[in-house]
Design a protein around this motif. Structure first.
Motif, PDB file in Angstrom:
ATOM      1  N   LEU A 165       0.851  -0.988  -0.801  1.00 41.81           N
ATOM      2  CA  LEU A 165       0.058   0.196  -0.279  1.00 41.81           C
ATOM      3  C   LEU A 165       0.999   1.569   0.272  1.00 41.81           C
ATOM      4  CD1 LEU A 165      -3.067  -0.854   3.369  1.00 41.81           C
ATOM      5  CD2 LEU A 165      -2.995  -0.753   0.340  1.00 41.81           C
ATOM      6  N   ALA A 166       2.062   1.438   0.702  1.00 45.69           N
ATOM      7  CA  ALA A 166       2.858   2.746   0.377  1.00 45.69           C
ATOM      8  C   ALA A 166       3.098   2.884  -0.610  1.00 45.69           C
ATOM      9  CB  ALA A 166       3.950   2.099   1.879  1.00 45.69           C
ATOM     10  N   SER A 167       3.867   2.019  -0.865  1.00 46.36           N
ATOM     11  CA  SER A 167       4.604   1.372  -2.961  1.00 46.36           C
ATOM     12  C   SER A 167       3.529   2.094  -3.291  1.00 46.36           C
ATOM     13  CB  SER A 167       4.494   0.242  -2.938  1.00 46.36           C
ATOM     14  OG  SER A 167       4.767   0.450  -4.772  1.00 46.36           O
ATOM     15  N   LEU A 168       1.371   1.843  -3.741  1.00 47.48           N
ATOM     16  CA  LEU A 168       0.641   2.420  -4.067  1.00 47.48           C
ATOM     17  C   LEU A 168       0.721   4.301  -4.005  1.00 47.48           C
ATOM     18  CD1 LEU A 168      -2.332  -0.259  -3.780  1.00 47.48           C
ATOM     19  CD2 LEU A 168      -0.607   0.240  -6.187  1.00 47.48           C
ATOM     20  N   PHE A 169       0.977   4.369  -3.064  1.00 49.04           N
ATOM     21  CA  PHE A 169       0.387   6.198  -2.135  1.00 49.04           C
ATOM     22  C   PHE A 169       2.138   6.343  -2.481  1.00 49.04           C
ATOM     23  CE2 PHE A 169       0.814   5.077   1.480  1.00 49.04           C
ATOM     24  CZ  PHE A 169       2.169   5.553   2.141  1.00 49.04           C
ATOM     25  N   SER A 170       3.413   6.021  -2.768  1.00 50.38           N
ATOM     26  CA  SER A 170       3.542   6.413  -2.942  1.00 50.38           C
ATOM     27  C   SER A 170       3.942   7.082  -4.819  1.00 50.38           C
ATOM     28  CB  SER A 170       5.366   5.882  -2.569  1.00 50.38           C
ATOM     29  OG  SER A 170       5.435   5.961  -0.861  1.00 50.38           O
ATOM     30  N   ILE A 171       3.608   6.137  -5.145  1.00 52.54           N
ATOM     31  CA  ILE A 171       3.472   6.611  -6.182  1.00 52.54           C
ATOM     32  C   ILE A 171       2.753   7.382  -7.017  1.00 52.54           C
ATOM     33  CG2 ILE A 171       3.380   5.287  -9.280  1.00 52.54           C
ATOM     34  CD1 ILE A 171       4.402   2.827  -7.614  1.00 52.54           C
ATOM     35  N   ILE A 172       1.544   7.447  -6.927  1.00 57.00           N
ATOM     36  CA  ILE A 172       0.326   8.387  -6.807  1.00 57.00           C
ATOM     37  C   ILE A 172       1.519   9.540  -6.167  1.00 57.00           C
ATOM     38  CG2 ILE A 172      -2.020   9.396  -6.090  1.00 57.00           C
ATOM     39  CD1 ILE A 172      -2.521   6.247  -6.166  1.00 57.00           C
ATOM     40  N   ASN A 173       1.197   9.894  -4.881  1.00 57.20           N
ATOM     41  CA  ASN A 173       1.945  11.406  -4.698  1.00 57.20           C
ATOM     42  C   ASN A 173       3.094  11.699  -5.435  1.00 57.20           C
ATOM     43  OD1 ASN A 173       0.059  11.179  -2.133  1.00 57.20           O
ATOM     44  ND2 ASN A 173       1.680  10.772  -1.339  1.00 57.20           N
ATOM     45  N   SER A 174       4.403  10.807  -6.397  1.00 57.03           N
ATOM     46  CA  SER A 174       5.426  11.651  -7.028  1.00 57.03           C
ATOM     47  C   SER A 174       4.693  12.557  -8.457  1.00 57.03           C
ATOM     48  CB  SER A 174       6.257  10.508  -7.012  1.00 57.03           C
ATOM     49  OG  SER A 174       5.125   9.455  -8.493  1.00 57.03           O
ATOM     50  N   LYS A 175       3.133  11.950  -8.367  1.00 59.09           N
ATOM     51  CA  LYS A 175       2.632  12.439  -9.811  1.00 59.09           C
ATOM     52  C   LYS A 175       2.147  13.758  -8.998  1.00 59.09           C
ATOM     53  CE  LYS A 175       3.478   8.728 -12.479  1.00 59.09           C
ATOM     54  NZ  LYS A 175       4.584   9.168 -13.619  1.00 59.09           N
TER      55      LYS A 175
END
Length: 302
Positions: free
Chosen positions: A157-167
């Motif tokens: 889950l941390a990976s998913l929201f990190s990728i979203i936040n990087s955008k």
């Protein structure tokens, strides 16, 4: 030699990860269950940010589409923290923190898929090393299988929201991203707790719980989360994930300082942890070698 913006962001990220490493200790000493713990955490976090915005007269306006995306991302953030704290409560601080290192593997796979980019062989190679380390930990710490599984889910889950936040951080201020994700996490958790009868005696706080939650919600969440998102303006999601994997190192050292022998694990655990940390430190070295080789090939012959 001037201190570049990139180096400053790296330093900020390391400081942020050190603070995050302390959350494992706070999660272990707070007496209430994981779900209400996270509910209090995000409540304190978004109130703190709101006060900050009012004092600094910061506008809270964002496009409706961005608000919806951040609101939904808040569910991922809340889920990540619940699984993380439950992992620690089901095993040890060391186990919960080391399992977060699989964040690199998940990001190496998910970031190219979500961003429709070519998968990096080096990132997959790094991820495979991390898998081997996790398998070794599973083998020697089988009594903590539940905690390990929850830790891996937390990393996903941390990976998913990190990728979203990087955008998102390329378009909106990091503080606003954090604020609306905290609100999203709070609303989703409140809905879940209402449906499952979570607003019960498990919400009752001891005096020490209140103090620890204030530290967790302000310093370890509001301040650290905003800083962690802000550095993504210059650092890739994978680079952020890679440095975030130092959280187990900082967290385990802090756990030894606070708990000593209570955090003692088997040699197999430390062997697996060493493989994971080795992969983390080898990645930037190998990446620089590969990029240097590519550059040499593109240089014109004199």
């Amino acid at each position: 030699m001037s201190f570049s913006s990139r180096n400053r962001n790296l330093l900020i990220l390391h400081g942020t990860v050190l603070v995050w490493g302390f959350t494992g200790i706070l999660g272990s000493v707070i007496s209430i269950p994981s779900v209400p713990l996270v509910w209090y955490r995000v409540l304190i976090a978004f109130i703190t940010l709101y006060v900050y915005f009012k004092v600094t007269k910061t506008s809270l306006s964002l496009p409706r589409k961005a608000l919806l995306k951040l609101f939904l991302t808040g569910a991922l953030v809340g889920g990540h923290w619940i699984l993380f704290f439950q992992s620690i409560k089901s095993s040890t601080i060391s186990v919960g923190l080391v399992c977060l290192s699989s964040l690199t593997l998940f990001t190496a796979i998910l970031e190219p898929l979500i961003g429709r980019k070519k998968i990096s062989p080096l990132e997959i190679f790094t991820g495979v090393f991390i898998i081997c380390g996790i398998v070794m930990i599973f083998k020697f710490e089988s009594q903590y299988s539940l905690g390990i599984s929850l830790g891996l889910g937390s990393a996903f889950l941390a990976s998913l929201f990190s990728i979203i936040n990087s955008k998102q951080v390329q378009k909106h201020p990091a503080s606003l991203i954090s604020f609306y994700e905290m609100i999203g996490a709070f609303i989703w958790l409140s809905l879940y707790m209402s449906l499952t009868g979570g607003f019960d005696s498990g919400m009752k706080l001891q005096t020490s719980d209140f103090v620890y939650l204030m530290i967790l919600g302000t310093i370890c969440t509001s301040l650290a989360y905003v800083a962690g998102v802000a550095v993504m303006r210059e650092l890739s999601a994978f680079r952020v994930a890679l440095i975030t994997n130092l959280e187990p190192v900082y967290g385990i050292l802090l756990a030894f300082i606070f708990y000593g022998s209570r955090e003692h694990m088997t040699l197999g655990f430390y062997g697996g942890a060493a493989m994971i940390m080795g992969a983390i430190f080898m990645y930037p070295y190998l990446r620089n070698k590969i990029e240097k080789r590519k550059l040499e090939k593109t240089l014109p012959l004199v």
